[in-house]
Structures are given as C-alpha cells and as structure tokens.
Design a protein around this motif. Structure first.
Motif, PDB file in Angstrom:
ATOM      1  N   GLY A  13      11.262   0.109   0.019  1.00 39.41           N
ATOM      2  CA  GLY A  13      11.910   1.373  -0.309  1.00 39.41           C
ATOM      3  C   GLY A  13      12.068   1.589  -1.797  1.00 39.41           C
ATOM      4  N   ARG A  14      11.296   0.873  -2.596  1.00 37.16           N
ATOM      5  CA  ARG A  14      11.336   1.016  -4.049  1.00 37.16           C
ATOM      6  C   ARG A  14      10.027   0.495  -4.630  1.00 37.16           C
ATOM      7  NH1 ARG A  14      14.726  -2.428  -7.774  1.00 37.16           N
ATOM      8  NH2 ARG A  14      12.772  -2.297  -8.929  1.00 37.16           N
ATOM      9  N   GLU A  15       9.777   0.781  -5.877  1.00 34.24           N
ATOM     10  CA  GLU A  15       8.549   0.342  -6.521  1.00 34.24           C
ATOM     11  C   GLU A  15       8.554  -1.164  -6.774  1.00 34.24           C
ATOM     12  OE1 GLU A  15       5.814   1.903  -7.305  1.00 34.24           O
ATOM     13  OE2 GLU A  15       6.392   3.954  -6.777  1.00 34.24           O
ATOM     14  N   MET A  16       7.368  -1.734  -6.809  1.00 34.67           N
ATOM     15  CA  MET A  16       7.192  -3.112  -7.249  1.00 34.67           C
ATOM     16  C   MET A  16       7.246  -3.142  -8.777  1.00 34.67           C
ATOM     17  SD  MET A  16       6.376  -5.188  -4.565  1.00 34.67           S
ATOM     18  CE  MET A  16       5.412  -6.531  -5.279  1.00 34.67           C
ATOM     19  N   GLU A  17       7.929  -4.132  -9.349  1.00 36.27           N
ATOM     20  CA  GLU A  17       7.859  -4.318 -10.796  1.00 36.27           C
ATOM     21  C   GLU A  17       6.458  -4.822 -11.150  1.00 36.27           C
ATOM     22  OE1 GLU A  17      11.032  -6.795 -12.163  1.00 36.27           O
ATOM     23  OE2 GLU A  17      12.595  -5.353 -11.584  1.00 36.27           O
ATOM     24  N   ALA A  18       6.009  -4.514 -12.357  1.00 30.31           N
ATOM     25  CA  ALA A  18       4.628  -4.817 -12.747  1.00 30.31           C
ATOM     26  C   ALA A  18       4.308  -6.302 -12.614  1.00 30.31           C
ATOM     27  CB  ALA A  18       4.388  -4.342 -14.185  1.00 30.31           C
ATOM     28  N   LEU A  72       0.549  -7.272  -4.128  1.00 34.67           N
ATOM     29  CA  LEU A  72       1.115  -6.314  -3.178  1.00 34.67           C
ATOM     30  C   LEU A  72       1.456  -5.006  -3.891  1.00 34.67           C
ATOM     31  CD1 LEU A  72       3.521  -8.677  -1.205  1.00 34.67           C
ATOM     32  CD2 LEU A  72       1.272  -7.849  -0.504  1.00 34.67           C
ATOM     33  N   THR A  73       1.214  -3.914  -3.213  1.00 36.57           N
ATOM     34  CA  THR A  73       1.505  -2.596  -3.766  1.00 36.57           C
ATOM     35  C   THR A  73       2.374  -1.819  -2.783  1.00 36.57           C
ATOM     36  OG1 THR A  73      -0.415  -1.535  -2.741  1.00 36.57           O
ATOM     37  CG2 THR A  73      -0.747  -2.567  -4.909  1.00 36.57           C
ATOM     38  N   LEU A  74       3.065  -0.812  -3.312  1.00 41.80           N
ATOM     39  CA  LEU A  74       3.883   0.024  -2.443  1.00 41.80           C
ATOM     40  C   LEU A  74       3.009   0.764  -1.441  1.00 41.80           C
ATOM     41  CD1 LEU A  74       6.745   0.873  -1.820  1.00 41.80           C
ATOM     42  CD2 LEU A  74       6.502   2.754  -3.453  1.00 41.80           C
ATOM     43  N   GLU A  75       1.796   1.089  -1.845  1.00 37.03           N
ATOM     44  CA  GLU A  75       0.864   1.763  -0.922  1.00 37.03           C
ATOM     45  C   GLU A  75       0.592   0.883   0.294  1.00 37.03           C
ATOM     46  OE1 GLU A  75      -3.625   3.756  -0.966  1.00 37.03           O
ATOM     47  OE2 GLU A  75      -2.908   2.592  -2.685  1.00 37.03           O
ATOM     48  N   PHE A  76       0.396  -0.423   0.078  1.00 40.11           N
ATOM     49  CA  PHE A  76       0.170  -1.337   1.188  1.00 40.11           C
ATOM     50  C   PHE A  76       1.430  -1.501   2.034  1.00 40.11           C
ATOM     51  CE2 PHE A  76       0.697  -5.751   2.690  1.00 40.11           C
ATOM     52  CZ  PHE A  76      -0.366  -5.831   3.584  1.00 40.11           C
ATOM     53  N   LEU A  77       2.588  -1.504   1.390  1.00 39.65           N
ATOM     54  CA  LEU A  77       3.842  -1.825   2.071  1.00 39.65           C
ATOM     55  C   LEU A  77       4.512  -0.618   2.726  1.00 39.65           C
ATOM     56  CD1 LEU A  77       5.309  -4.144  -0.718  1.00 39.65           C
ATOM     57  CD2 LEU A  77       4.432  -4.901   1.509  1.00 39.65           C
ATOM     58  N   GLN A  78       4.082   0.602   2.413  1.00 41.82           N
ATOM     59  CA  GLN A  78       4.845   1.773   2.830  1.00 41.82           C
ATOM     60  C   GLN A  78       4.889   1.977   4.344  1.00 41.82           C
ATOM     61  OE1 GLN A  78       3.132   5.168   0.920  1.00 41.82           O
ATOM     62  NE2 GLN A  78       1.135   4.999   1.940  1.00 41.82           N
ATOM     63  N   ASP A  79       3.911   1.437   5.098  1.00 41.44           N
ATOM     64  CA  ASP A  79       3.968   1.596   6.552  1.00 41.44           C
ATOM     65  C   ASP A  79       4.540   0.362   7.248  1.00 41.44           C
ATOM     66  OD1 ASP A  79       1.854  -0.110   6.082  1.00 41.44           O
ATOM     67  OD2 ASP A  79       0.522   0.812   7.564  1.00 41.44           O
ATOM     68  N   LYS A  80       5.037  -0.587   6.466  1.00 43.27           N
ATOM     69  CA  LYS A  80       5.628  -1.799   7.043  1.00 43.27           C
ATOM     70  C   LYS A  80       7.089  -1.537   7.402  1.00 43.27           C
ATOM     71  CE  LYS A  80       1.796  -4.023   6.277  1.00 43.27           C
ATOM     72  NZ  LYS A  80       0.980  -2.888   5.806  1.00 43.27           N
ATOM     73  N   PRO A  81       7.657  -2.321   8.319  1.00 44.06           N
ATOM     74  CA  PRO A  81       9.061  -2.103   8.711  1.00 44.06           C
ATOM     75  C   PRO A  81      10.029  -2.494   7.595  1.00 44.06           C
ATOM     76  CG  PRO A  81       8.208  -4.101   9.711  1.00 44.06           C
ATOM     77  CD  PRO A  81       7.028  -3.432   9.052  1.00 44.06           C
ATOM     78  N   ARG A  82      11.259  -2.023   7.681  1.00 43.29           N
ATOM     79  CA  ARG A  82      12.292  -2.437   6.744  1.00 43.29           C
ATOM     80  C   ARG A  82      12.813  -3.813   7.151  1.00 43.29           C
ATOM     81  NH1 ARG A  82      13.649   2.075   3.491  1.00 43.29           N
ATOM     82  NH2 ARG A  82      14.881   0.556   2.317  1.00 43.29           N
ATOM     83  N   PHE A  83      13.358  -4.550   6.196  1.00 39.65           N
ATOM     84  CA  PHE A  83      13.818  -5.907   6.452  1.00 39.65           C
ATOM     85  C   PHE A  83      14.838  -5.964   7.591  1.00 39.65           C
ATOM     86  CE2 PHE A  83      16.252  -9.741   5.988  1.00 39.65           C
ATOM     87  CZ  PHE A  83      15.352 -10.686   5.514  1.00 39.65           C
TER      88      PHE A  83
END
Length: 243
Positions: A50-55, A63-74
């Motif tokens: 639910g937030r950006e990855m730091e560089a 890992l990128t937010l694009e890859f993670l955006q369809d994953k479940p929340r913790f």
C-alpha cells in the motif's frame, strides 16, 4: 514422550529499512525444520504494502509496486502465518530487524494478535555468528562463503531463498550440536529425512579398531625424535629405547 524440536527459519523483505517510518513487509519466507531436518513444509507470501518501495529496497529485492499491487495485504495472512510458527523456535538473521517489522504488522492487523514472541521464541543467527567469528564479516553472504554454502544463485534478496540459505548456514554453524544425520548400520535409505537415528542403536553398532603395524609405529617414533631434536624434548612422550 518429549515433543519433537520444531524450528522455523524465517526471512522478510520490506519496502525500506525502518518500520518506524511506515515501511511494510512485502515478502515473508519460512522453512520448517523438524529435529534439524527440513520437513518439506514452508510458508511463502508476497504482500501489497500500500505504499511505494524505497529505491534501495527495490534495488536489492527486484520487487516493484507494479508486481505487488495485486497481492493480498499482510493482515489477510496473519492467522495462517501465526498458526505456522506457533510454538516453534524462529531462526532469524539480524532478528531485531525482522521481528520489529513483524510486530508492527501484527499491531496494524489488530492488538489482539500481540507480538511475535507471544507465539514463538527467537534465535538470532547474527548474534550467534558474532560470538563465534568475532571481528569478521557476518552477513549472510559472508557466512555462506565461510561455511561452504553455495549462494551463487543469489543475485537478488528474496525471503524464501534467503531462508533456505540461512537454514544451511545455521546447520553449518551448529553441526557439532545434536544429530549429524548419520544412519545406523542396517537402517534403510527410506529413513533419511526422519528425525534422526536411534542413538542406542548407533551405540550398539560394532566398531572396527585399526591398530598401527610395526612399520607405522617405527615411522611414528622417527617423526617424534625428529621433532624433539638434539634437546630430546617433545610435547609427545618419546618411546623408551629398547633394552
């Protein structure tokens, strides 16, 4: 009968280095050991932070937010995760980092989940390594090199991969403790992967004693006398001259 020793080797990947700044867990990898042997069970999840990855975090994990955006929340996996680790000893490298993040995630999921140490004990392999190898580098990569663990495929940090490497490192650092995985004579191959050999059965196996022959004894004595030199002094007792 005592319960079998159950350990969980655990690693996390996060959006950054500090949960105090709102960084979140994006990957969680756990491997189960029963009596110091992989059981084949593992727990592995990716999470939408639910937030950006730091560089820096994105660079080391890939890992990128694009890859993670369809994953479940913790929070959707909390109960399953706690069921998996409950009652075990967690093996973690730099445990304060991972436990801090996991405690933060539990607090966001609900105060009733408590803290990680309410569900499992924790062993920090970084503290163990620093005690065993003082003054040396004790990162996971450094320990892999020191203990002969093949980490050539570790191009990026990954929670499950790093948990697998840490399991080998931990077993390497503690190889003098407990079962070494040796089968008692006559035990079938199918026994491999079980909790280990029956120590009483191992003790009952006949041992072969090989004794030095006359030539080997003579060579040994000559070596001792060479070490002793003219002073005739040696840490090892020299044989008495023949009468």
């Amino acid at each position: 009968m005592n319960a079998r020793m159950r350990q969980i080797v655990l690693d996390t990947e996060t959006t950054g280095l500090s949960w105090e700044k709102g960084n979140r867990v994006v990957e969680l990898g756990c491997i189960e050991l029963i009596e110091r042997r992989p059981s084949g069970r593992h727990f592995h999840r990716y999470f939408n932070p639910g937030r950006e990855m730091e560089a820096g975090a994105q660079e080391v994990t890939g890992l990128t937010l694009e890859f993670l955006q369809d994953k479940p929340r913790f929070e959707t996996a909390v109960e399953e995760f706690l069921d998996f680790i409950r009652g075990a000893e967690l093996i973690i490298h730099n445990a304060s980092f991972d436990v801090g993040f996991l405690d933060y995630e539990l607090s966001l999921a609900g105060a009733h989940f408590g803290r990680i140490t309410d569900h499992a004990s924790v062993l920090d392999t970084l503290a163990m390594a620093r005690e065993r190898y003082p003054g040396q580098r004790n990162s996971l990569d450094a320990l892999c090199r020191r203990l002969g663990v093949d980490n050539g495929h570790r191009k990026l940090h990954g929670a499950l991969l790093d948990a697998e490497l840490l399991a080998e490192v931990y077993l390497g650092m503690t190889s003098g403790q407990g079962d070494l995985g040796l089968l008692a004579a006559g035990e079938p191959e199918s026994a491999k992967g079980r909790a280990g050999p029956d120590l009483a059965a191992v003790a009952a196996v006949a041992r072969v004693v090989l004794r030095a022959d006359a030539d080997e004894l003579a060579a040994h004595e000559a070596r001792l006398r060479k070490i002793a030199g003219k002073a005739g002094k040696s840490l090892w007792p020299l044989p008495e001259p023949a009468a």
